[in-house]
Design a protein around this motif. Structure first.
Motif, PDB file in Angstrom:
ATOM      1  N   THR A  61       0.826  -1.201   0.000  1.00  9.35           N
ATOM      2  CA  THR A  61       0.000   0.000   0.000  1.00  9.35           C
ATOM      3  C   THR A  61       0.861   1.253   0.000  1.00  9.35           C
ATOM      4  OG1 THR A  61      -1.706  -1.192   1.211  1.00  9.35           O
ATOM      5  CG2 THR A  61      -1.851   1.207   1.199  1.00  9.35           C
ATOM      6  N   THR A  74       2.256   1.906  -3.466  1.00 11.53           N
ATOM      7  CA  THR A  74       1.270   2.519  -4.340  1.00 11.53           C
ATOM      8  C   THR A  74       1.048   3.978  -3.968  1.00 11.53           C
ATOM      9  OG1 THR A  74       0.211   0.363  -4.548  1.00 11.53           O
ATOM     10  CG2 THR A  74      -1.057   2.268  -5.268  1.00 11.53           C
ATOM     11  N   SER A 110      -3.691  -0.971  -7.601  1.00 13.81           N
ATOM     12  CA  SER A 110      -3.228  -0.741  -6.228  1.00 13.81           C
ATOM     13  C   SER A 110      -1.855  -1.357  -5.978  1.00 13.81           C
ATOM     14  CB  SER A 110      -4.241  -1.313  -5.226  1.00 13.81           C
ATOM     15  OG  SER A 110      -5.475  -0.629  -5.311  1.00 13.81           O
ATOM     16  N   ARG A 137      -9.077  -2.431  -9.999  1.00 15.11           N
ATOM     17  CA  ARG A 137      -8.620  -1.644  -8.848  1.00 15.11           C
ATOM     18  C   ARG A 137      -7.532  -2.390  -8.077  1.00 15.11           C
ATOM     19  NH1 ARG A 137     -11.764  -0.347  -3.431  1.00 15.11           N
ATOM     20  NH2 ARG A 137     -10.373   1.249  -2.583  1.00 15.11           N
ATOM     21  N   TYR A 138      -7.650  -3.716  -7.989  1.00 14.33           N
ATOM     22  CA  TYR A 138      -6.619  -4.494  -7.300  1.00 14.33           C
ATOM     23  C   TYR A 138      -5.262  -4.298  -7.975  1.00 14.33           C
ATOM     24  CZ  TYR A 138      -3.972  -8.388  -5.356  1.00 14.33           C
ATOM     25  OH  TYR A 138      -2.996  -9.142  -4.742  1.00 14.33           O
ATOM     26  N   PRO A 172      -6.517   3.815  -4.309  1.00 10.69           N
ATOM     27  CA  PRO A 172      -5.826   2.560  -3.990  1.00 10.69           C
ATOM     28  C   PRO A 172      -6.512   1.789  -2.867  1.00 10.69           C
ATOM     29  CG  PRO A 172      -4.252   4.354  -4.205  1.00 10.69           C
ATOM     30  CD  PRO A 172      -5.618   4.981  -4.230  1.00 10.69           C
TER      31      PRO A 172
END
Length: 359
Positions: free
Chosen positions: A38, A41, A283, A279-280, A311
């Protein structure tokens, strides 16, 4: 010689300040060392807002590795472009450009070379507005075949240079040896870049993460690498877990593909939604996602998803991975990793593409 974006390409594909790129790559390396997807990203998202990085048509941009160029987070995939008709393919190209989707993918062999022809015709008068990529389809053959493919691709795309040229479908265990042998395809990449016919170079493949890693061990100056990334990949022969961190560590720009597993089977079966799937992948710490778009309806759908993209948190990503784990473990949705269509039996490869001796 290399051309920078001030002389080649539209203003919407902007140059980044070198210090901004290096700072971002340093932050990205720190996030990678901490294993925080995370955070990686988030670093990319912060770099999207840098000087010259404003999105066109509301579509976010990210830095293409260490090249100093920003590109949209979506790539229009040439492999699906003319699935319906040449006319529809042309309309997709024109609408994509006006919407700010200005990163275009193709390959020498798509639709028996017709995809490049349709795209080239559609780009007349618009070439300088796009970041244009295509690929050589050498499949183990050497430099001369690669350079022949380049000349044919340039002619069909009606341009005198490419922004990005990649080796297509690297996936067999002996591919690294064949690519880097004297007179191999790697030499074609370097020669084309030296001659100014391509700005940046890379390789693609979707069969075996180990082959990607063996390619990277050669420390070749790749700018990009295209690899399959989706929520199912995380549980089966995973490019996300094995290859993506190595690309990030090396500063090679990762380009995702197959977010819907190629033919969209998990979507059709209701395992995930299109938005969850896209979206995955967005991210993850990638630059752009190559998206198979075969209609203007799909174009508009994917553009809308990219424009409103936020994200996923690591918790959201892990929850989605757990939710699909039962359908992911046996690779049922990723048959490109196992299907005999992608056979590495050299007699079969040579029957399909020609003998390796053809240099």
């Amino acid at each position: 010689m290399d051309q920078d974006n001030t002389s080649r390409g539209d203003d919407s594909i902007m140059k980044l300040d070198r210090r901004q790129v290096l700072k971002g790559m340093g932050l990205l390396g720190s996030a990678l060392a901490a294993g925080n997807v995370t955070e990686m990203t988030r670093v990319f998202a912060g770099m999207e807002k840098g000087e010259g990085g404003k999105a066109t048509g509301g579509l976010p941009h990210r830095p293409l590795g260490r090249t100093g160029v920003q590109v949209p987070i979506l790539v229009l995939g040439g492999g699906h472009l003319i699935k319906q008709s040449d006319e529809e393919g042309t309309k997709i190209v024109h609408e994509a450009i006006e919407a700010g989707l200005t990163f275009f993918d193709n390959a020498w062999d798509y639709y028996n070379n017709r995809s490049e022809e349709v795209m080239g015709k559609a780009l007349q008068g618009k070439r300088q507005r796009v970041f244009l990529m295509t690929k050589m389809c050498t499949h183990g053959r050497g430099k001369d075949i690669g350079l022949l493919h380049l000349e044919q691709s340039l002619r069909r795309l009606r341009t005198d240079y490419l922004d990005l040229w990649q080796i297509h479908e690297v996936g067999c265990q002996d591919d690294p040896d064949l690519i880097f042998r004297p007179g191999g395809a790697a030499e074609a990449l370097l020669q084309a870049k030296q001659q100014g016919k391509v700005r940046f170079i890379g390789f693609t493949g979707h069969k075996d993460p180990a082959v990607h890693l063996n390619i990277l061990k050669h420390d070749f100056p790749f700018d990009t690498c295209q690899l399959p990334l989706n929520v199912f990949d995380a549980s089966y022969q995973s490019f996300e877990r094995l290859v993506l961190p190595e690309l990030t560590r090396r500063g090679i720009a990762p380009l995702g593909m197959k977010s819907l597993c190629g033919k969209g089977e998990p979507i059709k079966q209701g395992v995930v939604t299109v938005e969850e799937a896209i979206r995955y992948v967005l991210s993850l710490p990638i630059v752009s996602l190559v998206s198979g778009i075969d209609s203007r309806e799909v174009l508009r759908q994917n553009l809308a998803i990219a424009r409103r993209f936020v994200p996923m948190t690591e918790q959201e990503m892990e929850a989605l991975r757990r939710r699909v784990a039962g359908a992911a473990a046996d690779g049922r949705f990723e048959n490109y990793k196992t299907d005999r269509l992608w056979s590495c039996d050299r007699p079969e490869v040579e029957q399909r593409f020609g003998p390796l001796e053809r240099m």
